[in-house]
Design an enzyme around this catalytic site. Structure first.
Site, PDB file in Angstrom:
ATOM      1  N   GLY A 175       1.353  11.682   9.953  1.00  0.00           N
ATOM      2  CA  GLY A 175       1.214  10.276  10.292  1.00  0.00           C
ATOM      3  C   GLY A 175       2.368   9.599  10.996  1.00  0.00           C
ATOM      4  O   GLY A 175       2.274   8.408  11.301  1.00  0.00           O
TER       5      GLY A 175
ATOM      6  N   TYR B  33      -7.375  -7.919   4.916  1.00  0.00           N
ATOM      7  CA  TYR B  33      -7.216  -6.470   4.790  1.00  0.00           C
ATOM      8  C   TYR B  33      -8.539  -5.732   4.971  1.00  0.00           C
ATOM      9  O   TYR B  33      -8.559  -4.532   5.227  1.00  0.00           O
ATOM     10  CB  TYR B  33      -6.553  -6.125   3.454  1.00  0.00           C
ATOM     11  CG  TYR B  33      -5.804  -4.817   3.505  1.00  0.00           C
ATOM     12  CD1 TYR B  33      -4.655  -4.679   4.287  1.00  0.00           C
ATOM     13  CD2 TYR B  33      -6.239  -3.709   2.797  1.00  0.00           C
ATOM     14  CE1 TYR B  33      -3.967  -3.488   4.352  1.00  0.00           C
ATOM     15  CE2 TYR B  33      -5.551  -2.500   2.850  1.00  0.00           C
ATOM     16  CZ  TYR B  33      -4.425  -2.395   3.630  1.00  0.00           C
ATOM     17  OH  TYR B  33      -3.755  -1.202   3.702  1.00  0.00           O
TER      18      TYR B  33
ATOM     19  N   ILE C 131       6.418   4.463   8.423  1.00  0.00           N
ATOM     20  CA  ILE C 131       7.015   4.906   7.165  1.00  0.00           C
ATOM     21  C   ILE C 131       7.171   6.416   7.178  1.00  0.00           C
ATOM     22  O   ILE C 131       8.185   6.962   6.720  1.00  0.00           O
ATOM     23  CB  ILE C 131       6.175   4.441   5.961  1.00  0.00           C
ATOM     24  CG1 ILE C 131       6.209   2.912   5.858  1.00  0.00           C
ATOM     25  CG2 ILE C 131       6.685   5.078   4.669  1.00  0.00           C
ATOM     26  CD1 ILE C 131       5.323   2.340   4.777  1.00  0.00           C
TER      27      ILE C 131
ATOM     28  N   TYR D  34      -1.899   0.676  -0.974  1.00  0.00           N
ATOM     29  CA  TYR D  34      -1.558  -0.745  -0.921  1.00  0.00           C
ATOM     30  C   TYR D  34      -2.315  -1.467  -2.028  1.00  0.00           C
ATOM     31  O   TYR D  34      -3.404  -1.055  -2.435  1.00  0.00           O
ATOM     32  CB  TYR D  34      -1.912  -1.330   0.456  1.00  0.00           C
ATOM     33  CG  TYR D  34      -1.541  -2.783   0.612  1.00  0.00           C
ATOM     34  CD1 TYR D  34      -0.252  -3.233   0.332  1.00  0.00           C
ATOM     35  CD2 TYR D  34      -2.476  -3.727   1.027  1.00  0.00           C
ATOM     36  CE1 TYR D  34       0.091  -4.563   0.452  1.00  0.00           C
ATOM     37  CE2 TYR D  34      -2.138  -5.067   1.164  1.00  0.00           C
ATOM     38  CZ  TYR D  34      -0.855  -5.476   0.871  1.00  0.00           C
ATOM     39  OH  TYR D  34      -0.512  -6.794   0.986  1.00  0.00           O
TER      40      TYR D  34
END
EC number: 1.3.1.9
Length: 286
Positions: A15, A160, A22, A150
């Site tokens: 990713g 979201y 991140i 999350y």
């Protein structure tokens, strides 16, 4: 300066796109702590992002792959073992994308074909990743698999959208697969519920700046940064957390346990400072 927490370990980081990711920060910290790694993202992301720069800096090979395709994942695990010289010790799943969010579809007006894509990319890929790894016996005993989540998996947060459903599924997969992987192979599986973090993916969410500010005001320690999240991931990859599995671990400065903070209350009260009423008692906002 590293502490050799991952000395001699091999890992795969899924990713990383650019230096806002991140996963990028995790890759840097993993190598700093003594690990050798491979990097994987879609061929399009590899072309559009700057992951080649990361690979060069870390002496890490990049394996383009679509994490929603079993055959691609088989290729990543096979090639990673060849490149790194043995079984894998840790894996990071930092993959998430909602076409509905990108197209600004409201939650009560979702395109269901796009919803399926959201779930496949952001959650089901995690199951596929672990199923492939387990069938290939690609993870060492006491290995660690971490996915980024999350708090919207448990709480409703405006904007979201269907990513909240994907994160809820992601965490459920971690528990269900974590039980099997732990029981049979001593491999641990966890999710880290990170503060809202300014990444390329996160910036596409409606009202994201306001969400970050709100979370920062609510959390007693403030928002956790991408660098701080990377540190937490390293601890989860290390032998220091051998008996931690099937957990959703909040890394959000305390936000998930809060109801109302002093900072948020002060801001709320400030919003009424210019409140006026007309002759009928109706509120007029200045």
């Amino acid at each position: 300066m590293g502490n050799n927490l991952l000395s001699g370990k091999r890992g795969i980081i899924f990713g990383a796109l650019n230096d806002m990711s991140i996963a990028w920060k995790v890759a840097e910290r993993a190598v700093e702590e003594g690990a050798i790694i491979t990097l994987s993202n879609t061929a399009l992301a590899v072309r559009m992002g700057t992951v080649a720069e990361l690979g060069k800096n870390l002496n890490a090979e990049i394996i383009p792959a679509d994490a929603t395709k079993v055959e691609d994942l088989e290729m990543v695990f096979a090639q990673s073992q060849d490149i790194l010289g043995g079984k894998i010790d840790f894996v990071l799943h930092s993959i998430g994308m909602s076409p509905n969010v990108r197209k600004k579809r409201a939650y009560d007006d979702l395109d269901y074909n796009l919803l399926q894509s959201t779930l496949d990319i952001s959650a089901i890929s995690f199951h596929k990743m672990m199923q492939v790894a387990k069938k290939m016996d690609a993870i060492n005993e006491w290995g660690s698999i971490v996915a980024l989540s999350y708090v919207a998996a448990q709480r409703t947060l405006f904007g979201y959208n269907d990513m909240a459903d994907a994160k809820a599924m992601l965490e459920s997969i971690a528990r269900s697969f974590g039980y099997i992987y732990g029981r049979e192979k001593n491999v641990r599986v966890n999710t880290i519920s990170q503060s809202p973090t300014l990444t390329t993916a996160g910036s596409g969410i409606k009202g994201f700046d306001g969400l970050m500010d709100f979370a920062d005001r609510m959390a007693p320690l403030g928002n956790a940064t991408a660098d701080e999240c990377a540190n937490y991931c390293i601890v989860m990859f290390s032998d220091l957390t051998r008996k931690v599995t099937m957990q959703n671990l909040y890394h959000d400065g305390g936000f998930a346990s809060m109801g109302m903070s002093l900072k948020a209350m002060n801001q709320y009260n400030k919003s009424f400072e210019n409140e006026f009423k007309d002759e009928n008692g109706h509120i007029i906002y200045g």
